[in-house]
Scaffold this active site. Structure first.
Site, PDB file in Angstrom:
ATOM      1  N   SER A   1       0.866  -1.182   0.000  1.00 20.43           N
ATOM      2  CA  SER A   1       0.000   0.000   0.000  1.00 20.43           C
ATOM      3  C   SER A   1       0.897   1.225   0.000  1.00 20.43           C
ATOM      4  O   SER A   1       2.007   1.167   0.564  1.00 20.43           O
ATOM      5  CB  SER A   1      -0.875   0.017   1.254  1.00 20.43           C
TER       6      SER A   1
ATOM      7  N   TYR B   1      -1.630  -0.360  10.295  1.00 18.88           N
ATOM      8  CA  TYR B   1      -1.765  -0.888   8.927  1.00 18.88           C
ATOM      9  C   TYR B   1      -0.577  -0.449   8.073  1.00 18.88           C
ATOM     10  O   TYR B   1       0.044  -1.261   7.369  1.00 18.88           O
ATOM     11  CB  TYR B   1      -3.080  -0.376   8.338  1.00 18.88           C
TER      12      TYR B   1
HETATM   13  P1  NAP Z   1     -11.321  -5.904   0.493  1.00 16.87           P
HETATM   14  O1  NAP Z   1     -12.265  -5.554  -0.605  1.00 16.87           O
HETATM   15  O2  NAP Z   1     -11.671  -5.567   1.888  1.00 16.87           O
HETATM   16  O3  NAP Z   1     -10.962  -7.453   0.359  1.00 16.87           O
HETATM   17  C1  NAP Z   1     -10.079  -8.030   1.270  1.00 16.87           C
HETATM   18  C2  NAP Z   1      -9.866  -9.470   0.872  1.00 16.87           C
HETATM   19  O4  NAP Z   1      -8.884 -10.022   1.765  1.00 16.87           O
HETATM   20  C3  NAP Z   1     -11.118 -10.315   1.002  1.00 16.87           C
HETATM   21  O5  NAP Z   1     -11.159 -11.214  -0.078  1.00 16.87           O
HETATM   22  C4  NAP Z   1     -10.898 -11.062   2.324  1.00 16.87           C
HETATM   23  O6  NAP Z   1     -11.477 -12.358   2.340  1.00 16.87           O
HETATM   24  C5  NAP Z   1      -9.395 -11.222   2.302  1.00 16.87           C
HETATM   25  N1  NAP Z   1      -8.823 -11.470   3.629  1.00 16.87           N
HETATM   26  C6  NAP Z   1      -8.682 -10.619   4.660  1.00 16.87           C
HETATM   27  N2  NAP Z   1      -8.114 -11.226   5.705  1.00 16.87           N
HETATM   28  C7  NAP Z   1      -7.870 -12.512   5.297  1.00 16.87           C
HETATM   29  C8  NAP Z   1      -7.292 -13.640   5.920  1.00 16.87           C
HETATM   30  N3  NAP Z   1      -6.839 -13.584   7.184  1.00 16.87           N
HETATM   31  N4  NAP Z   1      -7.206 -14.787   5.212  1.00 16.87           N
HETATM   32  C9  NAP Z   1      -7.650 -14.853   3.947  1.00 16.87           C
HETATM   33  N5  NAP Z   1      -8.211 -13.828   3.306  1.00 16.87           N
HETATM   34  C10 NAP Z   1      -8.318 -12.664   3.978  1.00 16.87           C
HETATM   35  O7  NAP Z   1      -9.904  -5.199   0.251  1.00 16.87           O
HETATM   36  P2  NAP Z   1      -9.116  -4.708  -1.044  1.00 16.87           P
HETATM   37  O8  NAP Z   1      -9.207  -3.237  -1.083  1.00 16.87           O
HETATM   38  O9  NAP Z   1      -9.472  -5.501  -2.234  1.00 16.87           O
HETATM   39  O10 NAP Z   1      -7.644  -5.051  -0.548  1.00 16.87           O
HETATM   40  C11 NAP Z   1      -6.815  -6.024  -1.152  1.00 16.87           C
HETATM   41  C12 NAP Z   1      -5.377  -5.683  -0.786  1.00 16.87           C
HETATM   42  O11 NAP Z   1      -5.062  -4.373  -1.311  1.00 16.87           O
HETATM   43  C13 NAP Z   1      -5.129  -5.601   0.715  1.00 16.87           C
HETATM   44  O12 NAP Z   1      -3.860  -6.158   1.010  1.00 16.87           O
HETATM   45  C14 NAP Z   1      -5.116  -4.106   1.002  1.00 16.87           C
HETATM   46  O13 NAP Z   1      -4.350  -3.785   2.128  1.00 16.87           O
HETATM   47  C15 NAP Z   1      -4.493  -3.594  -0.285  1.00 16.87           C
HETATM   48  N6  NAP Z   1      -4.781  -2.173  -0.525  1.00 16.87           N
HETATM   49  C16 NAP Z   1      -6.023  -1.744  -0.857  1.00 16.87           C
HETATM   50  C17 NAP Z   1      -6.230  -0.383  -1.069  1.00 16.87           C
HETATM   51  C18 NAP Z   1      -7.569   0.188  -1.453  1.00 16.87           C
HETATM   52  O14 NAP Z   1      -7.675   1.421  -1.592  1.00 16.87           O
HETATM   53  N7  NAP Z   1      -8.604  -0.626  -1.643  1.00 16.87           N
HETATM   54  C19 NAP Z   1      -5.180   0.520  -0.923  1.00 16.87           C
HETATM   55  C20 NAP Z   1      -3.926   0.044  -0.585  1.00 16.87           C
HETATM   56  C21 NAP Z   1      -3.728  -1.317  -0.392  1.00 16.87           C
HETATM   57  P3  NAP Z   1     -12.907 -12.723   3.063  1.00 16.87           P
HETATM   58  O15 NAP Z   1     -13.865 -11.644   2.729  1.00 16.87           O
HETATM   59  O16 NAP Z   1     -13.207 -14.054   2.461  1.00 16.87           O
HETATM   60  O17 NAP Z   1     -12.620 -12.830   4.537  1.00 16.87           O
END
Ligand code: NAP
Length: 247
Positions: A142, A156
């Protein structure tokens, strides 16, 4: 056949990456923790387009789950080509003095320990040192790792900073074993994660501070992940692609 395992692929960036990977010819292991129905929908969508995918439940912050996850991938997909460490989470926005030690552990287990565990299991399968054919690892970090996320979630940000350090070190450790390790650093992507942090409209609040003046799409992050996961990035290891609208 190329096989890719994407952690946290039931929703958001992981789900978009799973769909794009299938389009690019990968068999896809769709890991999820709690969102079984969403994960099955991703698998169905891939199958409807003629692809091969399987949803596998595992909490990647738990060592025994990660070991079982990779064993299930071995059985279903044979040898793995790529690992995408995408699973991640955050908790309610607050200042550092309001973060408990339990929360700090939860965040580091979910975002950092998980990456270490999955990398370890992948190395045993991919590394030429152990008879593997090589492959790629892409970590989803991130831009919080360089901004520090003050007043929102320093825990985080620090957990992602550790992912960046791991990416740099591991890229060098594995460079001679036919494994490339890189990372994507997204920000302001329209997914559920902002709701998880207690502010579903966060992107709208800060939109004017983003040079491109909009939030990003999961599909835009997926493109960067797939570039790093495939031979198209064959001369890059230990690098970071920021997908963050210019911030
Ligand atoms: P999201 O929509 O909240 O999805 C998170 C995903 O991670 C879900 O599929 C969830 O699975 C899974 N997950 C969380 N904890 C887990 C665990 N302990 N074991 C297995 N699966 C787990 O988030 P996203 O925005 O797509 O984020 C994806 C990645 O991008 C993350 O690493 C996040 O930090 C990074 N990121 C996102 C943003 C942003 O703006 N969206 C910015 C910077 C970085 P379940 O629902 O099945 O539990």
């Amino acid at each position: 056949m190329k096989a890719i395992m994407i952690t946290g692929a039931s929703r958001g960036i992981g789900a978009a990456t799973a769909m794009l990977a299938a389009e690019r010819g990968f068999s896809v292991a769709v890991n999820y923790n709690k969102s079984k129905e969403e994960a099955e929908k991703v698998v169905e969508a891939i199958k409807q387009k003629g692809g091969h995918a399987k949803a596998i439940q595992a909490d990647v912050s738990k060592e025994s789950d990660v070991i079982r996850l990779f064993e299930e991938v071995d059985v279903e997909f044979g040898s793995l080509t790529s690992l995408v460490n995408n699973a991640g989470t955050l908790e309610d926005q607050c200042r550092l003095e309001n973060i408990t030690a339990q929360r700090w552990h939860r965040i580091f287990d979910a975002n950092t320990l998980s990456v270490f565990l999955c990398c370890r299991e992948a190395i045993k399968r991919l590394s030429s040192k152990y008879g593997g054919s090589g492959g790629t690892i892409v970590n989803v970090s991130s831009i919080a790792s360089r901004t520090g996320a003050p007043f929102e979630y320093i825990d985080y940000a620090a957990s992602k900073g550790a992912v960046d350090s791991l990416t740099i070190g591991l890229a060098k450790e594995l460079a001679d074993e036919n494994i490339r390790v890189n990372a994507v650093r997204p920000a302001f992507i329209h997914t559920d994660i902002h709701l998880t942090g207690g502010e579903p409209n966060r992107i709208e609040r800060i939109r004017e501070t983003i040079p491109l003046k909009r939030g990003g799409l999961s599909s835009e992050v997926a493109e960067a992940i797939l570039w790093l996961a495939t031979e198209k990035s064959s001369y890059s290891t230990g690098i970071f692609i920021d997908v963050s609208g210019g911030r």
